[in-house]
Design a protein around this motif. Structure first.
Motif, PDB file in Angstrom:
ATOM      1  N   ASN A  56       0.851  -1.183   0.000  1.00 10.32           N
ATOM      2  CA  ASN A  56       0.000   0.000   0.000  1.00 10.32           C
ATOM      3  C   ASN A  56       0.895   1.245   0.000  1.00 10.32           C
ATOM      4  O   ASN A  56       1.161   1.818   1.054  1.00 10.32           O
ATOM      5  CB  ASN A  56      -0.926  -0.008   1.214  1.00 10.32           C
ATOM      6  CG  ASN A  56      -1.949   1.101   1.172  1.00 10.32           C
ATOM      7  OD1 ASN A  56      -1.856   2.024   0.359  1.00 10.32           O
ATOM      8  ND2 ASN A  56      -2.926   1.039   2.055  1.00 10.32           N
ATOM      9  N   PRO A  59      -0.898   5.105   1.594  1.00 11.64           N
ATOM     10  CA  PRO A  59      -1.909   4.846   2.616  1.00 11.64           C
ATOM     11  C   PRO A  59      -2.479   6.116   3.231  1.00 11.64           C
ATOM     12  O   PRO A  59      -1.847   7.170   3.223  1.00 11.64           O
ATOM     13  CB  PRO A  59      -1.130   4.063   3.677  1.00 11.64           C
ATOM     14  CG  PRO A  59       0.241   4.649   3.593  1.00 11.64           C
ATOM     15  CD  PRO A  59       0.447   4.914   2.115  1.00 11.64           C
ATOM     16  N   THR A  60      -3.671   5.977   3.766  1.00 13.84           N
ATOM     17  CA  THR A  60      -4.253   7.037   4.577  1.00 13.84           C
ATOM     18  C   THR A  60      -3.786   6.842   6.016  1.00 13.84           C
ATOM     19  O   THR A  60      -3.266   5.773   6.377  1.00 13.84           O
ATOM     20  CB  THR A  60      -5.789   6.969   4.556  1.00 13.84           C
ATOM     21  OG1 THR A  60      -6.207   5.739   5.173  1.00 13.84           O
ATOM     22  CG2 THR A  60      -6.330   7.062   3.139  1.00 13.84           C
ATOM     23  N   GLU A  62      -5.663   6.424   8.551  1.00 15.05           N
ATOM     24  CA  GLU A  62      -6.471   5.333   9.117  1.00 15.05           C
ATOM     25  C   GLU A  62      -5.935   3.968   8.703  1.00 15.05           C
ATOM     26  O   GLU A  62      -5.912   3.028   9.498  1.00 15.05           O
ATOM     27  CB  GLU A  62      -7.939   5.480   8.702  1.00 15.05           C
ATOM     28  CG  GLU A  62      -8.850   4.450   9.321  1.00 15.05           C
ATOM     29  CD  GLU A  62      -8.822   4.420  10.847  1.00 15.05           C
ATOM     30  OE1 GLU A  62      -8.913   3.301  11.407  1.00 15.05           O
ATOM     31  OE2 GLU A  62      -8.694   5.489  11.469  1.00 15.05           O
ATOM     32  N   GLU A  63      -5.494   3.834   7.465  1.00 17.44           N
ATOM     33  CA  GLU A  63      -4.930   2.554   7.003  1.00 17.44           C
ATOM     34  C   GLU A  63      -3.642   2.226   7.748  1.00 17.44           C
ATOM     35  O   GLU A  63      -3.401   1.066   8.101  1.00 17.44           O
ATOM     36  CB  GLU A  63      -4.691   2.596   5.494  1.00 17.44           C
ATOM     37  CG  GLU A  63      -5.977   2.585   4.684  1.00 17.44           C
ATOM     38  CD  GLU A  63      -5.756   2.857   3.211  1.00 17.44           C
ATOM     39  OE1 GLU A  63      -6.547   2.322   2.406  1.00 17.44           O
ATOM     40  OE2 GLU A  63      -4.818   3.616   2.851  1.00 17.44           O
ATOM     41  N   GLN A  66      -4.621   1.060  11.196  1.00 18.71           N
ATOM     42  CA  GLN A  66      -5.137  -0.307  11.129  1.00 18.71           C
ATOM     43  C   GLN A  66      -3.994  -1.317  10.966  1.00 18.71           C
ATOM     44  O   GLN A  66      -4.003  -2.370  11.592  1.00 18.71           O
ATOM     45  CB  GLN A  66      -6.133  -0.441   9.976  1.00 18.71           C
ATOM     46  CG  GLN A  66      -6.796  -1.792   9.875  1.00 18.71           C
ATOM     47  CD  GLN A  66      -7.644  -2.126  11.077  1.00 18.71           C
ATOM     48  OE1 GLN A  66      -8.283  -1.261  11.667  1.00 18.71           O
ATOM     49  NE2 GLN A  66      -7.641  -3.381  11.471  1.00 18.71           N
ATOM     50  N   ALA A  67      -3.016  -0.986  10.142  1.00 15.16           N
ATOM     51  CA  ALA A  67      -1.880  -1.892   9.922  1.00 15.16           C
ATOM     52  C   ALA A  67      -1.085  -2.119  11.195  1.00 15.16           C
ATOM     53  O   ALA A  67      -0.462  -3.168  11.364  1.00 15.16           O
ATOM     54  CB  ALA A  67      -0.967  -1.329   8.831  1.00 15.16           C
TER      55      ALA A  67
END
Length: 100
Positions: A56, A59-60, A62-63, A66-67
């Motif tokens: 990715n 990424p944002t 938020e991503e 999450q990761a």
């Protein structure tokens, strides 16, 4: 994970992220953004984010959050780690575009 479970797989350690004595972009961003303190969790964050960013590249926030849900840091909070990851992604995209 037991060593036998890794049989036949490639394994990357944090020591293998740098190339010819130069820090990888993510490592450099961790330093720039002060994304580490005691160092206990740093290797896990670097390896997790290296794999994440390889899949990715844009990424944002938020991503990235999450990761990182599988990693725990009790020293830094996560703000600087997330900033470092986003900056590294940007640098890596810029380097890819320049090489193309």
């Amino acid at each position: 994970m037991f060593a036998v479970q890794a049989h036949g797989h490639d394994i990357q350690t944090v020591e293998g992220l740098s190339h010819e004595g130069e820090l990888a972009p993510l490592q450099a961003c961790f330093r720039t953004h002060h994304a580490l303190q005691c160092g206990y969790c740093t290797a896990g964050f670097l390896i997790t984010l290296t794999d994440f960013l390889s899949h990715n590249p844009d990424p944002t926030e938020e991503e990235v959050r999450q990761a990182l849900t599988g990693n725990l840091c009790r020293c830094t909070g996560y703000t600087n780690i997330i900033e470092a990851a986003l900056d590294a992604a940007k640098r890596m995209r810029t380097n890819s575009e320049a090489a193309a």
